[in-house]
Scaffold this motif. Sequence first.
Motif, PDB file in Angstrom:
ATOM      1  N   ILE A  36      -2.766 123.119 125.242  1.00  0.00           N
ATOM      2  CA  ILE A  36      -2.015 123.291 124.210  1.00  0.00           C
ATOM      3  C   ILE A  36      -0.420 123.436 124.971  1.00  0.00           C
ATOM      4  O   ILE A  36       0.714 123.441 124.889  1.00  0.00           O
ATOM      5  N   GLU A  37      -0.945 123.546 126.219  1.00  0.00           N
ATOM      6  CA  GLU A  37       0.423 123.928 127.155  1.00  0.00           C
ATOM      7  C   GLU A  37       0.997 122.331 127.380  1.00  0.00           C
ATOM      8  O   GLU A  37       2.560 121.994 127.359  1.00  0.00           O
ATOM      9  N   ALA A  38       0.410 121.344 127.025  1.00  0.00           N
ATOM     10  CA  ALA A  38       0.725 119.998 127.084  1.00  0.00           C
ATOM     11  C   ALA A  38       1.424 119.859 126.116  1.00  0.00           C
ATOM     12  O   ALA A  38       2.436 118.629 126.250  1.00  0.00           O
ATOM     13  N   ALA A  39       1.360 119.989 124.944  1.00  0.00           N
ATOM     14  CA  ALA A  39       1.417 119.642 123.296  1.00  0.00           C
ATOM     15  C   ALA A  39       2.913 119.990 123.227  1.00  0.00           C
ATOM     16  O   ALA A  39       3.496 121.455 123.722  1.00  0.00           O
ATOM     17  N   LYS A  40       4.057 119.182 122.636  1.00  0.00           N
ATOM     18  CA  LYS A  40       4.992 119.589 122.404  1.00  0.00           C
ATOM     19  C   LYS A  40       5.170 120.140 121.052  1.00  0.00           C
ATOM     20  O   LYS A  40       4.159 120.634 119.662  1.00  0.00           O
ATOM     21  N   TRP A  41       6.039 120.979 120.788  1.00  0.00           N
ATOM     22  CA  TRP A  41       6.375 121.944 119.426  1.00  0.00           C
ATOM     23  C   TRP A  41       6.649 121.757 118.421  1.00  0.00           C
ATOM     24  O   TRP A  41       6.150 121.721 117.219  1.00  0.00           O
ATOM     25  N   PHE A  42       7.002 119.858 118.195  1.00  0.00           N
ATOM     26  CA  PHE A  42       6.780 119.104 116.734  1.00  0.00           C
ATOM     27  C   PHE A  42       6.625 117.637 117.506  1.00  0.00           C
ATOM     28  O   PHE A  42       7.417 117.227 118.281  1.00  0.00           O
ATOM     29  N   GLU A  43       5.700 116.782 116.442  1.00  0.00           N
ATOM     30  CA  GLU A  43       5.053 116.088 117.822  1.00  0.00           C
ATOM     31  C   GLU A  43       4.114 115.512 115.409  1.00  0.00           C
ATOM     32  O   GLU A  43       3.334 115.741 115.904  1.00  0.00           O
ATOM     33  N   ALA A  44       4.369 114.281 115.274  1.00  0.00           N
ATOM     34  CA  ALA A  44       3.831 113.458 114.608  1.00  0.00           C
ATOM     35  C   ALA A  44       2.317 113.722 114.753  1.00  0.00           C
ATOM     36  O   ALA A  44       2.131 112.862 115.512  1.00  0.00           O
ATOM     37  N   PRO A  45       1.976 113.901 113.775  1.00  0.00           N
ATOM     38  CA  PRO A  45       0.586 113.769 113.702  1.00  0.00           C
ATOM     39  C   PRO A  45      -0.032 112.266 114.498  1.00  0.00           C
ATOM     40  O   PRO A  45       0.631 111.253 113.703  1.00  0.00           O
ATOM     41  N   ASP A  46      -1.154 112.292 114.534  1.00  0.00           N
ATOM     42  CA  ASP A  46      -2.041 110.983 115.278  1.00  0.00           C
ATOM     43  C   ASP A  46      -2.236 110.262 113.256  1.00  0.00           C
ATOM     44  O   ASP A  46      -3.892 110.288 113.146  1.00  0.00           O
ATOM     45  N   PHE A  47      -1.573 109.602 112.967  1.00  0.00           N
ATOM     46  CA  PHE A  47      -1.748 108.983 111.468  1.00  0.00           C
ATOM     47  C   PHE A  47      -2.876 107.488 110.775  1.00  0.00           C
ATOM     48  O   PHE A  47      -2.351 107.373 112.856  1.00  0.00           O
ATOM     49  N   MET A  48      -3.731 107.445 110.466  1.00  0.00           N
ATOM     50  CA  MET A  48      -4.291 106.232 110.810  1.00  0.00           C
ATOM     51  C   MET A  48      -3.508 105.163 109.458  1.00  0.00           C
ATOM     52  O   MET A  48      -4.122 105.788 107.965  1.00  0.00           O
ATOM     53  N   ILE A  49      -2.719 104.252 109.643  1.00  0.00           N
ATOM     54  CA  ILE A  49      -2.276 104.291 108.539  1.00  0.00           C
ATOM     55  C   ILE A  49      -2.955 102.382 108.765  1.00  0.00           C
ATOM     56  O   ILE A  49      -2.710 101.703 108.888  1.00  0.00           O
ATOM     57  N   PRO A  50      -3.282 102.326 107.217  1.00  0.00           N
ATOM     58  CA  PRO A  50      -3.567 100.172 107.183  1.00  0.00           C
ATOM     59  C   PRO A  50      -2.507  99.658 107.266  1.00  0.00           C
ATOM     60  O   PRO A  50      -1.469  99.625 106.442  1.00  0.00           O
ATOM     61  N   PHE A  51      -3.295  98.375 108.445  1.00  0.00           N
ATOM     62  CA  PHE A  51      -1.882  97.250 108.315  1.00  0.00           C
ATOM     63  C   PHE A  51      -1.299  97.831 109.411  1.00  0.00           C
ATOM     64  O   PHE A  51       0.389  97.194 109.548  1.00  0.00           O
ATOM     65  N   ALA A  52      -0.892  98.764 109.803  1.00  0.00           N
ATOM     66  CA  ALA A  52      -0.136  99.335 110.754  1.00  0.00           C
ATOM     67  C   ALA A  52      -0.533  99.819 112.036  1.00  0.00           C
ATOM     68  O   ALA A  52      -0.461  98.784 113.152  1.00  0.00           O
ATOM     69  N   THR A  53      -2.094 100.950 111.344  1.00  0.00           N
ATOM     70  CA  THR A  53      -2.332 101.656 113.061  1.00  0.00           C
ATOM     71  C   THR A  53      -3.586 100.593 113.228  1.00  0.00           C
ATOM     72  O   THR A  53      -4.106 100.428 114.042  1.00  0.00           O
TER      73      THR A  53
END
Length: 438
Positions: free
Chosen positions: A216-233
């Motif tokens: 929690i202390e290390a997390a940023k206030w605004f941060e993109a979730p860990d999306f799993m996108i086919p053919f991208a990730t």
Amino acid sequence: METNKRSFVLDVNEVPRAGQWITLSLQHLFAMFGATVLVPFLVGLSPAVALVSSGLATLAYLLVTRGQIPAYLGSSFAFISPIAAAKSLGGPESAMIGCFAAGLIYGIVALIIKKAGMRWLMNLLPPIVVGPVIMVIGLSLAGTAVGMAMYENPGAPAAELVYSSKHLTVAMITLIATIIFNMFGKGFIGVIPILLGIIAGYISACVAGIVDFSGIEAAKWFEAPDFMIPFATYTPQFSWEVIFIMAPVALVTLSEHIGHQMVLSNVVGRDFLKKPGLHRSITGDGVGIIIGSFIGGPPITSYGENIGVLAITRAFSVFVIGGAAVLAVIFGFIGKVSAVLHSVPQAVMGGISILLFGIIASSGLRMLIDHRVDFENKRNLIIASVILVLGIGGAFVKLSDQVSLSGMALSAIVGVILNLVLPGRIKQTEADAKSLSK
């Protein structure tokens, strides 16, 4: 079905005032929050992605149903075991392929319903099949819930499990708090017992010293979730075994979807099965599941908790539902919120799961009772018995070296086959059709 014009605060297409809009939307967000983030937590997916997925799926659902059905979509408990099984075969990416297939099943069923009506589906999945399968969904997860509540390291091999009285105490506090909020909570408090139970359990876990705050202390206030996108990730890998694990569950949740639509129709005072039509609501669910599979979210379904909020507030506006969906997406991008979710100890989730998985099993039993399934009828007794033992016992059939049917999927398919081939089906399905038309 008649509509009482004086019985609601906001009609389906009525736009609320700004302050009223935010308040009512937050209520719906809190009603689904605990259960929606619990599912990805249990199967090792990202809760933040699940929030974004539920929000996007709900917005898509409102578009597909032409803004005529005020339903919020959240993570489906029915897919917990299948997702875990799919992950064991090829990781979370494999599970997303299975989720995509489940969404396609919804689309296919919607097309058939549009052309042929819905009685065929009720003939294929009568209460004597769906009820025991729902019981299997809950009971097959019982060991997972108890393990999370009892052990310091519930994911470890059996020989390495470490019993912890501290974790069990936290789990029991969570369970008891949830039961108290559920039994004695009035108004909106009674609608969000899961969320309140998690908060109570989290506080007790903090006191017990089993919460890690470093994330929690290390997390940023605004941060993109860990999306799993086919053919991208990742590069999708097709697997028939995953398809066979996930597809039968979609048939079971379709029956749940119909039940929710019937309840929602009664609450709002409109027949949503006819307008905009069951095929549209099923398509909306299917599109939502497919959207989730493209970003790493679990399959979704309409939520009984949110139907309860509608019944209490009498605010049926789809704009309120849409507002809750937008808020869910925003929450998913707040890094601190995601970090807090990840910091919840498994003991807390174990306490919640003891109740929730039991409720799932009890819901299957309730379906049998509500439809007055006669267990003096040998046919019904045989179907239910075989489904329960195959599903809970973990039976599996190897179709090839890499493809097998197991657990709930196998029990559901066997149940459907038994229902079709055993004598007495005509009389039973006529009774089910009558109950559907009421």
